[in-house]
Scaffold this motif. Structure first.
Motif, mmCIF file in Angstrom:
data_model
loop_
_atom_site.group_PDB
_atom_site.id
_atom_site.type_symbol
_atom_site.label_atom_id
_atom_site.label_comp_id
_atom_site.label_asym_id
_atom_site.label_seq_id
_atom_site.Cartn_x
_atom_site.Cartn_y
_atom_site.Cartn_z
ATOM 1 N N SER A 252 -11.513 13.691 72.771
ATOM 2 C CA SER A 252 -11.715 14.143 73.281
ATOM 3 C C SER A 252 -12.373 13.850 75.311
ATOM 4 O O SER A 252 -12.786 13.009 74.941
ATOM 5 C CB SER A 252 -12.421 15.341 72.910
ATOM 6 N N GLN A 254 -15.406 15.415 75.526
ATOM 7 C CA GLN A 254 -16.676 15.338 75.167
ATOM 8 C C GLN A 254 -16.770 14.513 75.013
ATOM 9 O O GLN A 254 -18.313 13.601 75.482
ATOM 10 C CB GLN A 254 -16.959 16.538 74.620
ATOM 11 N N ASN A 280 -10.540 18.020 83.505
ATOM 12 C CA ASN A 280 -9.799 17.490 81.969
ATOM 13 C C ASN A 280 -8.505 17.231 83.483
ATOM 14 O O ASN A 280 -7.668 18.528 83.568
ATOM 15 C CB ASN A 280 -10.082 17.711 80.989
HETATM 16 O O1 LIG Z 1 -10.522 16.758 75.762
HETATM 17 C C1 LIG Z 1 -10.432 17.422 75.430
HETATM 18 N N1 LIG Z 1 -11.519 18.646 75.245
HETATM 19 C C2 LIG Z 1 -11.021 20.148 75.039
HETATM 20 O O2 LIG Z 1 -11.757 20.839 74.772
HETATM 21 C C3 LIG Z 1 -9.581 20.191 75.265
HETATM 22 N N2 LIG Z 1 -8.965 21.694 75.221
HETATM 23 C C4 LIG Z 1 -7.762 21.360 75.928
HETATM 24 O O3 LIG Z 1 -6.705 22.794 75.808
HETATM 25 N N3 LIG Z 1 -7.538 19.957 75.610
HETATM 26 C C5 LIG Z 1 -8.898 19.736 75.776
HETATM 27 N N4 LIG Z 1 -8.867 18.027 75.980
#
Ligand SMILES: O=c1[nH]c(=O)c2[nH]c(=O)[nH]c2[nH]1
Length: 330
Positions: A252, A254, A280
Motif C-alpha cells: 500500500s 501507506q 496516490n
Molecule cells: O495504497 C493504497 N492505499 C489506499 O488506502 C487505497 N485506497 C484505494 O482505493 N487504493 C489505495 N491504494
C-alpha cells in the motif's frame, strides 16, 4: 462588546531573490522565495494604530536583499537562520521570527559553449525550509523539506485484502503502477548552539544595520547539537526517500510512506521527525477489449483527480510530534 487581540504576526511574503556569485567566468545561482513573519509587542498598532513598534514590511524586504548581497546564500536554512536572528535580536519589540523559504534549483547547461553562466531550471522538486526563532527561550526550530518530487514504480506494487462495505467496487490488484508527488517536511534535532556570527550592529553603507542591542544568538555558542551541514543533509535525505520508494515492494502507499520515513530516521541522526503528504496518482488500465486487444499491464490512463491522499508522520522513538498536520501550512 469587549474584545482582545489574539495571536498575530506580520511580515513580507514571497520576496523573490536571485543571487549570482561570480567566480571568474563561472557563475553560481541561488533562486529563493523568502517569506518573513514577525511577532511580538504589537498590541498598540492593532488597538490604537501606533506604529512605533512596527518595523515596515518594506524594511524586511530590503533586509532579504542586503543579506543576499553581503552574506551570500550558502543554503536556504543558513540564510533563514541569519534573517530570523537579525530580526529577533535586533529589536526589543520583536520576539519571534518565522522565515519560510522555497528554493528553485537550476542546473548548468553543460554544452552551452557560452562560458559557465547558462542554466536550465530543474524540473524536479522544490526545496523548502522554515526557520523559527523564539527570542524568549532562545529556541530554534528548523524544518526542511520538499514538494513535488514526482516518482513512479511501474511494478512492485499491489493493493488487496482491504476492508469492504456495500459501496466497495475496487478490484484487488497484484500489479499496479504506484505514483506520487512526494511532499515531505523533516524537523532537525538542532535547536541552537553553534549559530554563525552575529551580524546585528555591523554597518551597511555607513549606517547601523540593526537597531542596536542584540547580544549573541539564542543559545551560547558551543551548547547543544552541532549545526548540520544543511545542503548535505538535504541531498542525503532526498536520496534516502528515493531509494526507499524504489526498493520497497509495496502493499500500500501507506506502507511505502512508512518505509521512506523510517529509512530517513534510521540513516540521518540529525532528523527526529518527518511528515509526508502523498497523493496516490491513480493509473487505471484501459479496457482494450472492444478492439479485440489484451491489455497486459501496458496501457493506462493517468487520472489527475480524484486522488487518494495518504498523510503520516514518522518519529524517532521518544521524539515529539511538532510538524503541523497540514503540510501546506509549513
Ligand atoms: O495504497 C493504497 N492505499 C489506499 O488506502 C487505497 N485506497 C484505494 O482505493 N487504493 C489505495 N491504494
Amino acid at each position: 462588546m469587549p474584545t482582545t487581540l489574539g495571536f498575530n504576526q506580520y511580515g513580507k511574503a514571497e520576496n523573490r531573490v536571485v543571487r549570482i556569485t561570480r567566480d571568474g567566468g563561472t557563475h553560481h545561482i541561488k533562486d529563493l522565495n523568502v517569506s518573513v513573519s514577525l511577532s511580538g509587542d504589537m498590541a498598540d498598532v492593532h488597538y490604537s494604530g501606533s506604529n512605533a513598534h512596527v518595523l515596515p514590511t518594506d524594511t524586511m524586504k530590503n533586509t532579504v536583499y542586503v543579506f543576499a548581497k553581503e552574506h551570500g546564500i550558502a543554503s536556504a536554512e543558513e540564510f533563514g537562520i541569519r534573517l530570523a536572528r537579525h530580526f529577533v535580536t535586533g529589536r526589543d519589540a520583536i520576539h519571534r521570527a518565522r522565515v519560510r523559504i522555497e528554493e528553485y534549483a537550476w542546473e548548468r547547461i553543460a554544452a552551452a559553449g557560452e562560458g559557465e553562466h547558462s542554466f536550465v531550471r530543474r524540473g524536479q522538486e522544490t526545496r523548502v525550509a522554515q526557520i523559527t526563532f523564539d527570542g524568549a527561550d532562545g529556541a530554534w526550530e528548523v524544518i526542511s523539506g520538499l514538494t513535488d518530487l514526482t516518482v513512479l514504480n511501474s511494478t512492485g506494487s499491489e493493493f488487496r485484502g482491504f476492508a469492504r462495505d456495500a459501496y466497495t467496487t475496487l478490484a484487488e490488484t497484484r500489479d499496479r503502477i504506484l505514483a506520487t508527488d512526494v511532499s515531505a517536511r523533516w524537523r532537525h534535532r538542532w535547536t541552537g548552539g553553534d549559530v554563525p556570527p552575529e551580524t546585528v550592529g555591523r554597518t551597511v553603507g555607513g549606517r547601523a544595520a540593526g537597531a542596536g542591542g542584540g547580544g549573541g544568538a539564542g543559545s551560547p555558542a558551543g551548547e547543544g547539537e552541532a549545526m548540520p551541514d544543511w545542503n548535505e543533509s538535504y541531498e542525503q535525505t532526498k536520496s534516502h526517500l528515493l531509494r526507499a520508494f524504489a526498493e520497497t515492494y509495496s502493499l500500500s502507499l501507506q506502507q511505502t510512506l512508512y518505509r521512506m520515513g523510517a529509512r530517513v530516521i534510521d540513516h540521518r541522526a540529525e532528523i527526529d521527525e518527518i511528515r509526508f503528504a502523498l497523493p496516490n496518482k491513480h493509473h487505471f488500465l484501459v479496457d482494450l477489449g472492444p478492439f479485440g486487444l489484451k491489455n497486459d499491464n501496458e496501457v493506462y490512463v493517468a487520472a489527475d483527480r480524484p486522488y487518494g491522499l495518504i498523510e503520516a508522520t514518522v518519529l524517532r522513538d521518544g521524539a515529539e510530534q511538532r510538524i503541523p498536520p497540514d503540510l501546506t501550512a509549513v
